[in-house]
Scaffold this motif. Structure first.
Motif, PDB file in Angstrom:
ATOM      1  N   ASP A 247     -32.867  13.034  -0.418  1.00  0.00           N
ATOM      2  CA  ASP A 247     -34.150  12.348  -0.560  1.00  0.00           C
ATOM      3  C   ASP A 247     -34.021  10.842  -0.347  1.00  0.00           C
ATOM      4  O   ASP A 247     -35.021  10.131  -0.340  1.00  0.00           O
ATOM      5  CB  ASP A 247     -34.768  12.626  -1.934  1.00  0.00           C
ATOM      6  CG  ASP A 247     -33.854  12.194  -3.091  1.00  0.00           C
ATOM      7  OD1 ASP A 247     -32.816  11.545  -2.853  1.00  0.00           O
ATOM      8  OD2 ASP A 247     -34.191  12.518  -4.253  1.00  0.00           O
ATOM      9  N   GLU A 379     -37.849  21.820   6.255  1.00  0.00           N
ATOM     10  CA  GLU A 379     -36.871  21.597   5.197  1.00  0.00           C
ATOM     11  C   GLU A 379     -35.705  22.574   5.249  1.00  0.00           C
ATOM     12  O   GLU A 379     -34.635  22.284   4.712  1.00  0.00           O
ATOM     13  CB  GLU A 379     -37.554  21.645   3.828  1.00  0.00           C
ATOM     14  CG  GLU A 379     -38.516  20.492   3.592  1.00  0.00           C
ATOM     15  CD  GLU A 379     -38.729  20.197   2.130  1.00  0.00           C
ATOM     16  OE1 GLU A 379     -38.230  20.974   1.293  1.00  0.00           O
ATOM     17  OE2 GLU A 379     -39.383  19.188   1.816  1.00  0.00           O
ATOM     18  N   ARG A 401     -31.701  19.102   3.856  1.00  0.00           N
ATOM     19  CA  ARG A 401     -32.313  19.450   2.569  1.00  0.00           C
ATOM     20  C   ARG A 401     -31.884  20.812   2.032  1.00  0.00           C
ATOM     21  O   ARG A 401     -32.344  21.238   0.974  1.00  0.00           O
ATOM     22  CB  ARG A 401     -33.834  19.401   2.689  1.00  0.00           C
ATOM     23  CG  ARG A 401     -34.348  18.036   3.149  1.00  0.00           C
ATOM     24  CD  ARG A 401     -35.861  18.026   3.252  1.00  0.00           C
ATOM     25  NE  ARG A 401     -36.362  16.798   3.839  1.00  0.00           N
ATOM     26  CZ  ARG A 401     -36.630  15.691   3.166  1.00  0.00           C
ATOM     27  NH1 ARG A 401     -36.435  15.662   1.861  1.00  0.00           N
ATOM     28  NH2 ARG A 401     -37.096  14.623   3.775  1.00  0.00           N
TER      29      ARG A 401
END
Length: 577
Positions: A247, A379, A401
């Motif tokens: 992130d 993702e 991710r």
């Protein structure tokens, strides 16, 4: 009367017990009876075009599935061709079984130039290499090889089989009739876990570093809890990227984050080796006084290059679960400790954002290329990185991710292996999507024009197999790193110009969708068309060669570091004394 089996049928049944449903092969008569059995048993057989590409695809499959990757090649010409693929898998700790078919025993010359009975070519780059002594022992040797490949620090194994054994008539399946061996997972010494927890609780600027062992040990759940509940920032390296979704607040990729690592006071390395990419764990990449915790399933990796304060020989998944339990039991709670990494990287992020927002010239800047790719990545995407300068910029653009979700040529650095790795990853993604009944994970390869030139024919394997794969080539018409290094050293370049090959047309020739991007305005629609394809695509993007100059002159742009190696070695000698 019992069933009569061929040796190929026995090997097929032996492999099936490991959950493998895809194999990679350079086609040839030597494996005929094995290929026949695999096909009849429902395996997907992907036909590679080069032995290193074949092993590389099996490597990519192994990294994504966590299972054995199987490569079928022949001995005399094939083994020398496969060296690069085997070595890459060895240094990446990837569990690959290379089944080498050799000429029949009766054909072996007493004074042959190539001694088929020995494995001197692969001894130093495999965990185990043997020749099956009899057809009746095929399954036994498959199990021995797979057990070695999957145990401890994983890695490739070679099993050589006289080709007549695959056709041999056998009365039973031997070891293949029993379950596959159970692979043990060692837990950590509780006393060492307690010491590690004490150090992490007291740390002001803690740092977790996750490598391939963290992904292979399925440590993601525990590591995510350590980040979230104990406020520990994390940097993922190689296959360890994405064990905690990146992130860029508390979870980063190591190349992007590493310029801040010297500020950490306690470093916990999980399933990563203290080699060059991590600056050997030494100054100036890390503070000399920093305390180190290292978790690795291979005891010999502990305290490599740097003396580790708390060495823990254990499976990464089990050890991280133990560490989380110890920290929570001691009352570890969320705070603000993880913020120090983001603050330390503020200047780098500002530089990258301003660079990406700057007006474009006639060619695409590679950072802009990376961020356009990032815009399209779901993702669950799998990212494969290759090249040098191009890969450097991708670290500042792409976030991983989900693990396993990042493959590259590290730590060996063998250019070009990204293409076969991507083929294997795409095959793995398809297999897992079918087995788990979940959405297909898209695979994107980012590579340079120099590195793409090594194994472009492996795209033919992807096209014939109908694999969904997007290959983006950042084309600056040169061996970029070498060109700019030479110019910096001697003010000119020699033997570094490549022109601007039409790799998109190469892809089309192999049955892929092709796109050619010369101007920034063409980039977004070309990428969107490529991502929309159901099969493989090649997007050939002319990139700004001047971007390579920035990597030689601007510290904030440098993600792949070499300049401090001499300092590292000096620190190592001082540390030893």
């Amino acid at each position: 009367m019992g069933e009569t089996l061929t040796g190929g049928m026995v090997v097929s049944r032996a492999l099936a017990r490991y959950g493998i449903r895809t194999v990679f092969a350079v086609a040839g008569a030597s494996h005929t009876h094995l290929l026949d059995a695999l096909d009849r048993d429902g395996f997907r057989i992907i036909g590679s075009r080069h032995e290193s590409g074949c092993v590389g695809a099996a490597d990519g499959y192994a990294r994504i599935t966590g299972r054995i990757g199987v490569a079928l090649i022949i001995a005399d010409q094939g083994t020398p061709n496969a060296i690069n693929g085997i070595a890459t898998a060895f240094h990446a700790a990837s569990p690959v079984l290379v089944l080498i078919a050799r000429l029949p025993n009766s054909w072996t010359e007493a004074e042959a130039e190539y001694d088929n009975a020995k494995h001197s070519l692969v001894d130093s780059i495999t965990k185990w290499a043997r020749t099956v002594p009899a057809a009746e022992r095929l399954a036994e040797y498959v199990d021995a090889g797979c057990k070695r490949a999957l145990s401890g620090r994983r890695g490739p194994v070679v099993l050589q089989v006289p080709q007549e054994y695959f056709a041999a008539a056998l009365s039973n399946a031997g070891a293949a009739a029993r379950p596959a061996p159970v692979i043990a997972r060692p837990a950590a010494d509780p006393a060492q876990i307690a010491q590690a927890a004490t150090l992490l609780r007291a740390a002001g600027r803690p740092l977790l570093i996750a490598g391939a062992g963290a992904a292979q040990g399925q440590a993601g759940v525990s590591l995510a809890a350590l980040v979230d509940r104990c406020d520990l920032p994390i940097a993922g390296n190689g296959l360890g990227r994405g064990v905690v979704p990146e992130d860029w607040e508390r979870s980063f990729n190591w190349p992007l984050m590493q310029i801040a690592a010297q500020d950490a006071d306690v470093v916990c390395v999980v399933g990563a080796r203290l080699k060059q990419r991590l600056g050997y764990g030494l100054s100036p990449r890390f503070a000399p006084a920093a305390k180190f915790i290292q978790i690795d399933i291979e005891p010999a990796e502990l305290s490599r290059n740097r003396r580790v304060d708390v060495p823990i020989a254990a499976d990464a998944g089990l050890a991280c679960a133990q560490l989380l339990e110890a920290l929570l039991a001691a009352g570890a709670s969320r705070g603000m400790r993880a913020n120090w990494v983001r603050e330390a990287l503020r200047e780098r992020f500002r530089y990258l954002d301003e660079l990406a927002a700057a007006p474009q010239g006639e060619a695409v800047h590679p950072l802009v290329l990376g961020r356009e790719i990032a815009r399209l990545l779901p993702e669950n995407a799998i990212v494969v990185g290759d090249g040098a300068d191009v890969q450097n910029w991708m670290y500042g653009a792409l976030r991983v991710r989900r693990a396993p979700g990042f493959l590259d040529h590290y730590p060996m650095g063998a250019m070009g292996t990204g293409t076969p790795l991507a083929v294997g990853a795409a095959a793995a993604a398809r297999e897992l999507s079918i087995q788990r009944r979940e959405p297909l994970r898209p695979v994107v390869l980012t590579t340079g024009d120099g590195s793409f030139g090594f194994y472009p024919a492996e795209l033919h394997a992807a096209a014939q197999a109908g694999l969904k794969l997007v290959c983006v080539v950042g084309n600056d018409g040169a061996w970029g790193t070498e060109l700019h290094g030479q110019v910096k050293a001697i003010q000119r370049s020699i033997n570094t110009e490549l022109g601007y090959p039409r790799y998109d047309l190469v892809g089309q020739g192999f049955g892929c969708h092709g796109e050619f991007v010369q101007r920034p305005v063409e980039l977004r629609p070309a990428l969107e068309r490529a991502f929309a394809q159901n099969g493989p695509s090649v997007v050939n993007v002319i990139i700004d060669r001047a971007a390579g100059v920035q990597l030689k002159s601007e510290r904030l742009a440098q993600m792949i570091l070499f300049d401090d190696l001499a300092t590292n070695l000096k620190a190592q000698h001082e540390f030893a004394t």
